[in-house]
Design a protein around this motif. Structure first.
Motif, PDB file in Angstrom:
ATOM      1  N   PRO A 219       1.636 -18.699 104.260  1.00  0.00           N
ATOM      2  CA  PRO A 219       1.134 -18.938 105.616  1.00  0.00           C
ATOM      3  C   PRO A 219       0.018 -18.001 106.056  1.00  0.00           C
ATOM      4  CG  PRO A 219       3.542 -18.932 105.586  1.00  0.00           C
ATOM      5  CD  PRO A 219       3.096 -18.490 104.230  1.00  0.00           C
ATOM      6  N   GLN A 220       0.141 -16.716 105.718  1.00  0.00           N
ATOM      7  CA  GLN A 220      -0.843 -15.765 106.228  1.00  0.00           C
ATOM      8  C   GLN A 220      -2.188 -15.892 105.514  1.00  0.00           C
ATOM      9  OE1 GLN A 220       0.571 -11.834 107.217  1.00  0.00           O
ATOM     10  NE2 GLN A 220       2.609 -12.575 107.681  1.00  0.00           N
ATOM     11  N   ALA A 221      -2.216 -16.616 104.391  1.00  0.00           N
ATOM     12  CA  ALA A 221      -3.505 -16.908 103.765  1.00  0.00           C
ATOM     13  C   ALA A 221      -4.178 -18.068 104.491  1.00  0.00           C
ATOM     14  CB  ALA A 221      -3.328 -17.238 102.289  1.00  0.00           C
ATOM     15  N   LEU A 222      -3.407 -18.754 105.358  1.00  0.00           N
ATOM     16  CA  LEU A 222      -3.965 -19.878 106.111  1.00  0.00           C
ATOM     17  C   LEU A 222      -3.945 -19.557 107.607  1.00  0.00           C
ATOM     18  CD1 LEU A 222      -2.387 -22.527 103.815  1.00  0.00           C
ATOM     19  CD2 LEU A 222      -4.825 -22.305 104.215  1.00  0.00           C
ATOM     20  N   LYS A 223      -4.267 -18.327 107.916  1.00  0.00           N
ATOM     21  CA  LYS A 223      -4.526 -17.847 109.287  1.00  0.00           C
ATOM     22  C   LYS A 223      -3.286 -17.690 110.168  1.00  0.00           C
ATOM     23  CE  LYS A 223      -9.308 -19.438 109.245  1.00  0.00           C
ATOM     24  NZ  LYS A 223     -10.272 -20.382 109.822  1.00  0.00           N
ATOM     25  N   GLN A 224      -2.076 -17.850 109.602  1.00  0.00           N
ATOM     26  CA  GLN A 224      -0.902 -17.513 110.421  1.00  0.00           C
ATOM     27  C   GLN A 224      -0.879 -16.000 110.569  1.00  0.00           C
ATOM     28  OE1 GLN A 224       3.033 -19.373 109.673  1.00  0.00           O
ATOM     29  NE2 GLN A 224       3.897 -17.319 109.853  1.00  0.00           N
ATOM     30  N   LYS A 225      -0.784 -15.535 111.823  1.00  0.00           N
ATOM     31  CA  LYS A 225      -0.780 -14.091 112.056  1.00  0.00           C
ATOM     32  C   LYS A 225       0.622 -13.529 111.855  1.00  0.00           C
ATOM     33  CE  LYS A 225      -4.400 -12.811 115.263  1.00  0.00           C
ATOM     34  NZ  LYS A 225      -4.549 -12.392 116.674  1.00  0.00           N
ATOM     35  N   PRO A 226       0.719 -12.312 111.339  1.00  0.00           N
ATOM     36  CA  PRO A 226       2.052 -11.706 111.213  1.00  0.00           C
ATOM     37  C   PRO A 226       2.663 -11.479 112.597  1.00  0.00           C
ATOM     38  CG  PRO A 226       0.334 -10.090 110.709  1.00  0.00           C
ATOM     39  CD  PRO A 226      -0.351 -11.407 110.876  1.00  0.00           C
ATOM     40  N   LEU A 227       3.968 -11.562 112.700  1.00  0.00           N
ATOM     41  CA  LEU A 227       4.624 -11.237 113.968  1.00  0.00           C
ATOM     42  C   LEU A 227       4.391  -9.765 114.293  1.00  0.00           C
ATOM     43  CD1 LEU A 227       6.048 -14.008 113.409  1.00  0.00           C
ATOM     44  CD2 LEU A 227       7.945 -13.066 114.738  1.00  0.00           C
ATOM     45  N   THR A 228       4.272  -9.470 115.558  1.00  0.00           N
ATOM     46  CA  THR A 228       3.883  -8.118 115.967  1.00  0.00           C
ATOM     47  C   THR A 228       4.990  -7.085 115.725  1.00  0.00           C
ATOM     48  OG1 THR A 228       2.433  -9.088 117.627  1.00  0.00           O
ATOM     49  CG2 THR A 228       3.005  -6.770 117.911  1.00  0.00           C
ATOM     50  N   PHE A 229       6.212  -7.387 116.164  1.00  0.00           N
ATOM     51  CA  PHE A 229       7.273  -6.374 116.128  1.00  0.00           C
ATOM     52  C   PHE A 229       7.554  -5.833 114.720  1.00  0.00           C
ATOM     53  CE2 PHE A 229      11.753  -5.050 115.975  1.00  0.00           C
ATOM     54  CZ  PHE A 229      11.759  -4.071 116.957  1.00  0.00           C
ATOM     55  N   PRO A 230       7.766  -6.697 113.719  1.00  0.00           N
ATOM     56  CA  PRO A 230       8.062  -6.153 112.385  1.00  0.00           C
ATOM     57  C   PRO A 230       6.945  -5.243 111.875  1.00  0.00           C
ATOM     58  CG  PRO A 230       8.285  -8.573 112.392  1.00  0.00           C
ATOM     59  CD  PRO A 230       7.805  -8.175 113.741  1.00  0.00           C
ATOM     60  N   ARG A 231       5.691  -5.631 112.159  1.00  0.00           N
ATOM     61  CA  ARG A 231       4.576  -4.819 111.684  1.00  0.00           C
ATOM     62  C   ARG A 231       4.463  -3.502 112.449  1.00  0.00           C
ATOM     63  NH1 ARG A 231       0.798  -6.690 108.396  1.00  0.00           N
ATOM     64  NH2 ARG A 231       1.392  -8.577 107.298  1.00  0.00           N
TER      65      ARG A 231
END
Lengths: 477, 477
Positions: free
Chosen positions: B44-56
């Motif tokens: 997904p993140q290779a297709l512009k899905q952004k990572p969720l903020t809290f885990p990061r």
């Protein structure tokens, strides 16, 4: 329920001493409130070594990709860490959450190749770099590629790091032992290699590769250029691939000695025939980032069909973890002189390496003074492979035992000693039998990673225990 | 040089379609400046899905362990992320740089067990949780444990996720296909299982386990409780272990449908005999953290000798990466209602899941309207396994071909179609042959991960290409 007797018999045969029975017992004692000093494994950050600041700052920034651009963040991170994080996020626009290329992010593979060129003054290509979850996974990939049938053999040093024996057993290949020359600072001996090879062939084994660990684990030995040349010549003559485990390349303590890579010697001898796999890791050196699982494998003289198979193998496992890839990148591309983080980076690096050197000297020096114990001279890596005498047990006659009985008997005595050391002192070391040793000799491997303030006490405890234990054996009826 | 003909023949036989020839070609076109839409892999993140903020945010804090205590840092991180980071660093005082327990950090294993209990209302034990570098590595560990000789067989669904076929080939076991029932929304069919099992036994194969993927990859099917009960009954009758791949458990889109775990059904039927391995991952769901390589395997009804072998296997690989372990922890222990990060977390989660649902509906709806194409109803996961018709080629008579010839012929036609789709439109999908399909049928797997704004165009492009390509085939002399 699945029946134990039906399970993978190769797995059952495999053993991995570094995390075996003795470590289980240590963990149990710990839950009972005992203080345990874990000297069983090269795990620096479990023994209070702090992570270097710069790599962690960069990781911290790239894991939270909007952070580098937040106003005010420069109060918490130096400018070059922020700059580096931006650079990484530019080079991998998908961030750390996307599967990377199976062999790792292209810009990191390129940085690794440049690192090899800087280190060795030889050409290196990004195409030949595979980023791996620590060196272990690289080693296993190479061994998977090379193992075709149950007669294929891997020549491994004795003593060795048990990843090799465990993986050989697991993959159903044959282990071909060659002894390192303890009298000669654990160098490789050509006659011994020839003898080992010939004995294997006589048993119907087809040796496909030779494993060399430099600097040595568990021995700490640093191989001379001559010794490396000899190994490469031997490999070429016998058409063996070479697996060079070079994860301790930064851990060199002996004055006047230096690490020389197999890649450099291979290149300089002009050998374009011998296939070389070499391995490096972020877990050792001064980074000690074991938990991050980063590392790389470089291949040389690899036919393109073999390369394609290796790439396919890596693709089945998708990719190595991205945080580990980033730490690998910082390892090969650290802060440079003149950059804001350089002074701290250099200080942290030098302090760790100087402390390791001091602790190696304390451990080796102390051990060598114990009656009936010998550790040689500290050269490199993170271990001492300590030889110790055990008095004969009354009523046991080794000469009447079969080879197998003798091995089992000595292995049991070796384990008993280490287990008693653990129970008595809380010091957790690994019996030499787990790494391999010449029959009739006893060793244990200990790291010199515990904090400085514990080292003197550690040696004293071993000394007192050893005296008591050998006395006890001597007085046995 | 190592000779390709001497290399691991099992590796040579293995194929992994998701990253094979078609993806190589796509990468090549991309370097030539073509825009490629990668629908080949659930990334997904290779297709512009952004990572969720809290885990990061939490990862960012724990990677730089002095950060949570720096004054002023609360301007950059919410209080609960800082609190969580402190909690993690307290639970793993060695930080992320130390090797963890071979099965993962104890507090995270405990959190996973609690997550299973909350999800399913059944007891679960931290002891039975193994943290792994993504689900793939867990699957491979289970298959390593269960493969004892070359007649041992794994029953796998057709179509399947090619990790299974590749790993079976690599480990030298036997692949036992059972077809999923395309007419019945890709559920499992008991008659088909019996037929498949009997045919395998007749060939001298000893089936040891059955693999089930729920929600399905590539089918997207969600199994009913009845269907799961049937599989468990079948497994018990035939003494098969069950490998339940449940990595898409959060990806359920069909109204009224819900994910039911194999663990829950196993527990509720009171079966204490069937050994179950189940797998979960941080790569899918709404996190989409593929590159972090986090996941876990839960085992049930596992004899203690088998457990010990599994633990030994994990110890040979040292441990899974610590950042992946932390993300797994956040997955099973997300922000709770009332905590500062909860609203954003919920919004990000719901947006991703709602978008996936919308995109699934767009893709399936659009595909089903294309003449000669069928995708069924979107239920779950991240894919459509699209069936399409191909006009007969003149002068070819399938009935005169051997089974092998026919498979090769149809597989080639399947590949030609997908390769032409790539060349014509830049859309990269994977031919159905890589997952398995009933002879005479043609499929491709596509994800519905591209950004919303690309989805409508994507379907249009497939439609136009399909018309043109089938016309071209029909007009061939």
């Amino acid at each position: 329920m699945i029946k134990p007797e039906n399970l993978n018999s190769k797995l059952k045969k495999a053993s991995y001493a570094v995390r075996g029975a003795i470590v289980d017992r240590a963990a149990q004692l710990e839950t009972e409130g005992r203080k345990i000093v874990y000297c069983n494994i090269g795990n620096p950050q479990a023994l209070k070594q702090k992570p270097l600041t710069f790599p962690r700052q960069v990781l911290s920034l790239v894991e939270y990709p909007e952070l580098p651009d937040r106003p005010g963040i420069e109060k918490f991170y130096p400018a070059d860490a922020i700059e580096r994080a931006r650079h990484i996020l530019k080079c991998c626009p998908n961030g750390l959450g996307a599967y990377t290329h199976s062999a790792g992010m292209p810009f990191i593979r390129k940085a690794v190749a440049e690192f090899i060129t800087r280190r060795d003054g030889i050409p290196a290509s990004a195409e030949n770099i595979f980023l791996t979850d620590g060196a272990s996974k690289g080693v296993q990939a190479a061994m998977t590629l090379l193992t075709n049938n149950e007669n294929d053999g891997f020549m491994i040093p004795i003593p060795q790091y048990p990843l090799y024996s465990a993986t050989i057993a697991l993959y159903g290949a044959k282990q071909v032992n060659y002894y390192l020359d303890e009298q000669n600072s654990w160098q490789l001996n050509e006659e011994e290699l020839k003898k080992s090879y010939a004995a294997a062939v006589k048993k119907g084994i087809n040796p496909v590769a030779i494993v060399v660990i430099n600097p040595g684990n568990p021995t700490g030995a640093i191989l001379s250029e001559e010794n490396i040349k000899m190994v490469l010549r031997f490999a070429r003559e016998h058409k063996l691939a070479v697996l060079a485990d070079e994860v301790y390349q930064e851990n060199v303590y002996a004055p006047g000695m230096k690490f020389i890579s197999f890649a450099k010697v291979l290149h300089e001898t002009g050998d374009i025939d011998t296939t070389l796999f070499s391995f490096h890791s972020v877990s050792k050196g001064f980074l000690g980032e074991c938990g991050q699982r980063g590392g790389y494998m470089e291949v040389r003289n690899m036919p393109k069909e073999a390369y394609a198979e290796l790439m396919k193998l890596q693709s089945i496992g998708l990719c190595s973890n991205s945080a580990g890839q980033i730490i690998t990148y910082i390892m090969v591309e650290p802060p440079k002189e003149g950059e804001p983080s350089y002074p701290l980076y250099r200080q942290e690096r030098d302090t760790i390496l100087q402390n390791l050197k001091k602790k190696a000297e304390m451990l080796y020096g102390g051990i060598n003074e114990i009656e009936g114990m010998k550790a040689g001279t500290p050269q490199g890596a993170m271990y001492a492979f300590v030889r110790f005498d055990l008095p004969e047990e009354p009523g046991r006659n080794i000469s009447e035992m079969s080879e197998e009985e003798r091995l089992a008997y000595e292995s049991r005595r070796n384990m008993d000693y280490c287990m008693a050391l653990l129970e008595e002192t809380g010091i957790c070391v690994v019996p030499g039998a787990g790494f391999g040793q010449i029959p009739g000799t006893f060793h244990f491997r200990t790291t010199f990673l515990p904090p400085m303030e514990d080292m003197a006490g550690l040696v004293e405890k071993i000394k007192a225990f050893n005296r008591k234990y050998t006395e006890m054996l001597k007085n046995r009826k």
